[in-house]
Design a protein around this motif. Structure first.
Motif, PDB file in Angstrom:
ATOM      1  N   ILE A 184      47.988  30.654  60.619  1.00 37.16           N
ATOM      2  CA  ILE A 184      49.323  31.215  60.810  1.00 37.16           C
ATOM      3  C   ILE A 184      49.217  32.717  60.637  1.00 37.16           C
ATOM      4  N   PHE A 185      49.662  33.471  61.630  1.00 35.09           N
ATOM      5  CA  PHE A 185      49.508  34.918  61.588  1.00 35.09           C
ATOM      6  C   PHE A 185      50.177  35.517  60.357  1.00 35.09           C
ATOM      7  N   ASN A 186      49.404  36.326  59.636  1.00 39.80           N
ATOM      8  CA  ASN A 186      49.883  37.069  58.476  1.00 39.80           C
ATOM      9  C   ASN A 186      50.460  36.154  57.391  1.00 39.80           C
ATOM     10  N   ALA A 187      50.045  34.886  57.379  1.00 43.71           N
ATOM     11  CA  ALA A 187      50.549  33.943  56.376  1.00 43.71           C
ATOM     12  C   ALA A 187      49.754  34.121  55.086  1.00 43.71           C
ATOM     13  N   ILE A 188      49.992  35.246  54.452  1.00 40.97           N
ATOM     14  CA  ILE A 188      49.345  35.597  53.190  1.00 40.97           C
ATOM     15  C   ILE A 188      50.448  35.865  52.180  1.00 40.97           C
ATOM     16  N   PHE A 189      50.620  34.963  51.240  1.00 45.62           N
ATOM     17  CA  PHE A 189      51.581  35.200  50.160  1.00 45.62           C
ATOM     18  C   PHE A 189      50.833  35.892  49.029  1.00 45.62           C
ATOM     19  N   ARG A 190      51.301  37.079  48.659  1.00 43.12           N
ATOM     20  CA  ARG A 190      50.605  37.845  47.631  1.00 43.12           C
ATOM     21  C   ARG A 190      51.478  38.042  46.399  1.00 43.12           C
ATOM     22  N   ILE A 191      50.807  38.082  45.272  1.00 43.81           N
ATOM     23  CA  ILE A 191      51.444  38.426  44.010  1.00 43.81           C
ATOM     24  C   ILE A 191      50.488  39.331  43.249  1.00 43.81           C
ATOM     25  N   ASP A 192      50.969  40.493  42.851  1.00 44.26           N
ATOM     26  CA  ASP A 192      50.172  41.470  42.108  1.00 44.26           C
ATOM     27  C   ASP A 192      50.909  41.865  40.837  1.00 44.26           C
ATOM     28  N   TYR A 193      50.139  42.198  39.821  1.00 42.81           N
ATOM     29  CA  TYR A 193      50.719  42.724  38.583  1.00 42.81           C
ATOM     30  C   TYR A 193      49.998  44.015  38.247  1.00 42.81           C
ATOM     31  N   GLY A 194      50.760  45.120  38.226  1.00 44.11           N
ATOM     32  CA  GLY A 194      50.191  46.423  37.943  1.00 44.11           C
ATOM     33  C   GLY A 194      50.648  46.953  36.599  1.00 44.11           C
ATOM     34  N   VAL A 195      49.740  47.649  35.905  1.00 49.00           N
ATOM     35  CA  VAL A 195      50.016  48.198  34.577  1.00 49.00           C
ATOM     36  C   VAL A 195      49.759  49.700  34.609  1.00 49.00           C
ATOM     37  N   GLY A 196      50.790  50.502  34.326  1.00 55.18           N
ATOM     38  CA  GLY A 196      50.643  51.941  34.325  1.00 55.18           C
ATOM     39  C   GLY A 196      49.919  52.441  33.087  1.00 55.18           C
ATOM     40  N   LEU A 197      48.981  53.377  33.301  1.00 53.00           N
ATOM     41  CA  LEU A 197      48.216  53.931  32.189  1.00 53.00           C
ATOM     42  C   LEU A 197      48.646  55.336  31.815  1.00 53.00           C
ATOM     43  N   THR A 198      49.509  55.958  32.611  1.00 54.25           N
ATOM     44  CA  THR A 198      49.960  57.301  32.295  1.00 54.25           C
ATOM     45  C   THR A 198      51.181  57.252  31.371  1.00 54.25           C
ATOM     46  N   LYS A 199      51.582  58.393  30.874  1.00 58.02           N
ATOM     47  CA  LYS A 199      52.649  58.480  29.881  1.00 58.02           C
ATOM     48  C   LYS A 199      53.967  57.905  30.419  1.00 58.02           C
ATOM     49  N   ASN A 200      54.604  57.067  29.598  1.00 58.55           N
ATOM     50  CA  ASN A 200      55.900  56.437  29.920  1.00 58.55           C
ATOM     51  C   ASN A 200      55.856  55.599  31.195  1.00 58.55           C
ATOM     52  N   ALA A 201      54.683  55.104  31.550  1.00 58.92           N
ATOM     53  CA  ALA A 201      54.553  54.318  32.777  1.00 58.92           C
ATOM     54  C   ALA A 201      55.109  52.915  32.584  1.00 58.92           C
ATOM     55  N   SER A 202      55.545  52.314  33.687  1.00 55.35           N
ATOM     56  CA  SER A 202      56.075  50.955  33.666  1.00 55.35           C
ATOM     57  C   SER A 202      54.964  49.977  34.018  1.00 55.35           C
ATOM     58  N   ARG A 203      55.337  48.724  34.114  1.00 56.62           N
ATOM     59  CA  ARG A 203      54.444  47.678  34.587  1.00 56.62           C
ATOM     60  C   ARG A 203      55.297  46.618  35.255  1.00 56.62           C
ATOM     61  N   GLY A 204      54.707  45.841  36.142  1.00 58.09           N
ATOM     62  CA  GLY A 204      55.537  44.827  36.777  1.00 58.09           C
ATOM     63  C   GLY A 204      54.837  44.108  37.900  1.00 58.09           C
ATOM     64  N   PHE A 205      55.519  43.050  38.393  1.00 52.16           N
ATOM     65  CA  PHE A 205      55.026  42.230  39.493  1.00 52.16           C
ATOM     66  C   PHE A 205      55.500  42.787  40.829  1.00 52.16           C
ATOM     67  N   VAL A 206      54.686  42.584  41.846  1.00 48.79           N
ATOM     68  CA  VAL A 206      55.058  42.885  43.227  1.00 48.79           C
ATOM     69  C   VAL A 206      54.685  41.670  44.073  1.00 48.79           C
ATOM     70  N   PHE A 207      55.667  41.091  44.744  1.00 46.35           N
ATOM     71  CA  PHE A 207      55.452  39.929  45.612  1.00 46.35           C
ATOM     72  C   PHE A 207      55.615  40.368  47.071  1.00 46.35           C
ATOM     73  N   GLY A 208      54.981  39.650  47.963  1.00 54.71           N
ATOM     74  CA  GLY A 208      55.176  39.979  49.364  1.00 54.71           C
ATOM     75  C   GLY A 208      54.392  39.077  50.290  1.00 54.71           C
ATOM     76  N   ILE A 209      54.611  39.280  51.599  1.00 53.85           N
ATOM     77  CA  ILE A 209      53.874  38.577  52.646  1.00 53.85           C
ATOM     78  C   ILE A 209      52.909  39.556  53.285  1.00 53.85           C
ATOM     79  N   GLY A 210      51.654  39.127  53.440  1.00 56.30           N
ATOM     80  CA  GLY A 210      50.630  39.983  54.016  1.00 56.30           C
ATOM     81  C   GLY A 210      49.876  40.748  52.936  1.00 56.30           C
ATOM     82  N   GLN A 211      48.685  41.204  53.285  1.00 59.59           N
ATOM     83  CA  GLN A 211      47.941  42.047  52.361  1.00 59.59           C
ATOM     84  C   GLN A 211      48.722  43.331  52.090  1.00 59.59           C
ATOM     85  N   TYR A 212      48.482  43.937  50.926  1.00 59.27           N
ATOM     86  CA  TYR A 212      49.215  45.159  50.574  1.00 59.27           C
ATOM     87  C   TYR A 212      48.899  46.281  51.548  1.00 59.27           C
ATOM     88  N   PHE A 213      47.676  46.287  52.063  1.00 58.18           N
ATOM     89  CA  PHE A 213      47.303  47.238  53.117  1.00 58.18           C
ATOM     90  C   PHE A 213      46.146  46.656  53.908  1.00 58.18           C
TER      91      PHE A 213
END
Length: 422
Positions: free
Chosen positions: A393-422
């Motif tokens: 199925i074209f572009n049938a990629i369900f993605r879930i990522d969790y990123g953690v900020g390392l710089t001052k006052n950085a946030s963290r969180g999940f990002v969901f989507g269809i397709g590779q991030y890039f």
């Protein structure tokens, strides 16, 4: 000497008349995709010289199409001497695809985009569809893209969008929230020079509307702003990627240049501006089940001191985990790099894991390029994720990522989507 010249002439004649040629190109395995379309975009034609390099380039092109999951070729001799039939074997993708993007952070922000697209309309590899977005406000878009509409080289794209979001505006160390609406109609001509090089050029007529919602105010920042604009766009792409189901290898570069002109109003209040950026992407196979992928984004724009700067720092665009549009700038440097590993594969299903690093820095509106090294403008987000992939199925990629900020006052969180991030 005469004998030597006669020998060379006879040798040339024999080579010329014994050259292998293509008797016919046959397409197999396709159901929805039209055979005539495959033949239209292929360089192998009846009567041309049989050339494996040309066939390989055709196969690489076919594997890039949304309608094709995989392609390979076979060559068989005919009853006539030095004539061969070429068979292109097609494994089709399912191409009526829903799309979904959901993003959230630890600040309880939540937004989503739902869409439905057909990527092989009429069996001609035409993409048509649209999306609905809920990001506090309602938005929608309709898109039409036919890269081979008129010929193997010439196509057309038409896009309509009515996008409304809550945008943070940054000024004098303060922040305000504005309701932003962009209503646009875009028409682009698409032209492919050869297998690796293509351009898009056209015009986008749009209106922008900002309305103050909450936060700080200033005498120099209007509470409302409404202007009609016209945007001239040029995109140049070099693409030498080769696909093998979920694996990608090669180099791709996409350059985007835009000139924006206000159609009415005070030219001092709404000055014309230029913006351009380039995305460089490199993919490398690692062993049998690994894939290293990187994207480097560099962009700059007219450096007006404005709270409405064009380059956004955003969860779903450049830094996974950073939040929904947390800052803006007039120039940007962003690096996304990740290692993708196939953890499980059986039949049509693939489970892929990835570890990534997203890093970026921005130039403040009215600032200089020295802002890139200012620690307040630099962001670093490592993280990890999973990919659930359907190979047919074209572009049938369900993605879930969790990123953690390392710089001052950085946030963290999940990002969901269809397709590779890039």
């Amino acid at each position: 000497m005469k004998q030597l010249l006669l020998f060379l002439f006879l040798s040339f004649t024999c080579v010329t008349f014994s050259q292998n040629t293509v008797a016919d190109l046959k397409v197999q395995g396709n159901k929805k995709l039209k055979s005539g379309f495959v033949k239209k975009i292929s360089n192998i034609k009846p009567g041309v010289a049989l050339d494996s390099a040309i066939i390989e380039s055709d196969i690489k092109l076919l594997k890039r199409l949304p309608s094709i999951a995989h392609a390979y070729y076979q060559v068989f001799p005919t009853e006539k001497e030095n004539e061969y039939n070429v068979f292109y074997n097609i494994e089709e993708n399912f191409t009526i695809i829903p799309s979904a993007n959901v993003y959230t952070t630890n600040n309880d922000e939540f937004a989503y985009r739902l869409g439905l697209y057909e990527f092989n309309l009429f069996g001609q590899n035409i993409a048509f569809g649209g999306f609905y977005q809920k990001d506090i406000y309602d938005s929608y878009a309709i898109n039409f893209r036919a890269p081979y509409l008129f010929s193997r080289q010439l196509g057309l794209a038409v896009n309509y969008q009515n996008l409304t979001t809550l945008e943070p505006v940054f000024f004098e160390s303060n922040t305000a929230d504005y309701r932003y609406n962009n209503n646009s109609l875009e028409v682009l001509g698409l032209y492919q020079f050869n297998f690796t090089n293509r351009i898009e050029a056209g015009v986008n007529i749009f209106s922008e509307d900002y309305k103050y919602v909450s936060g700080a105010t200033s005498n120099v920042v209007p509470l409302s702003l409404d202007v009609d604009k016209i945007l001239y766009k040029l995109i140049y792409e070099y693409n030498n990627l080769n696909y093998d189901y979920q694996y990608v290898e090669g180099f791709r570069s996409v350059f985007n240049f835009q000139y924006v002109h206000s159609r009415a109003g005070d030219r001092k209040k709404f000055p014309d501006f230029l913006i351009g950026w380039n995305d460089f992407m490199y993919f490398k196979r690692v062993g049998q089940r690994g894939n290293w992928a990187s994207r480097f984004h560099i962009g700059t724009a007219t450096n007006d001191e404005t709270p409405f700067a064009p380059f956004a720092v955003d969860n779903n665009k450049n830094l996974r985990g950073v939040g929904n549009l947390i800052d803006r700038g007039t120039a940007a440097l962003v690096l996304n790099t990740e290692y993708r590993q196939t953890l499980y594969e059986k039949g049509w299903f693939v489970l892929q894991g990835n570890a990534f690093i997203d890093a970026g820095t921005w130039r403040n509106p009215g600032g200089d390029y020295g802002d890139f090294t200012d620690s307040q403008n630099m962001r670093l987000f490592p993280g990890a994720g999973l990919r659930f992939i359907h190979k047919k199925i074209f572009n049938a990629i369900f993605r879930i990522d969790y990123g953690v900020g390392l710089t001052k006052n950085a946030s963290r969180g999940f990002v969901f989507g269809i397709g590779q991030y890039f």
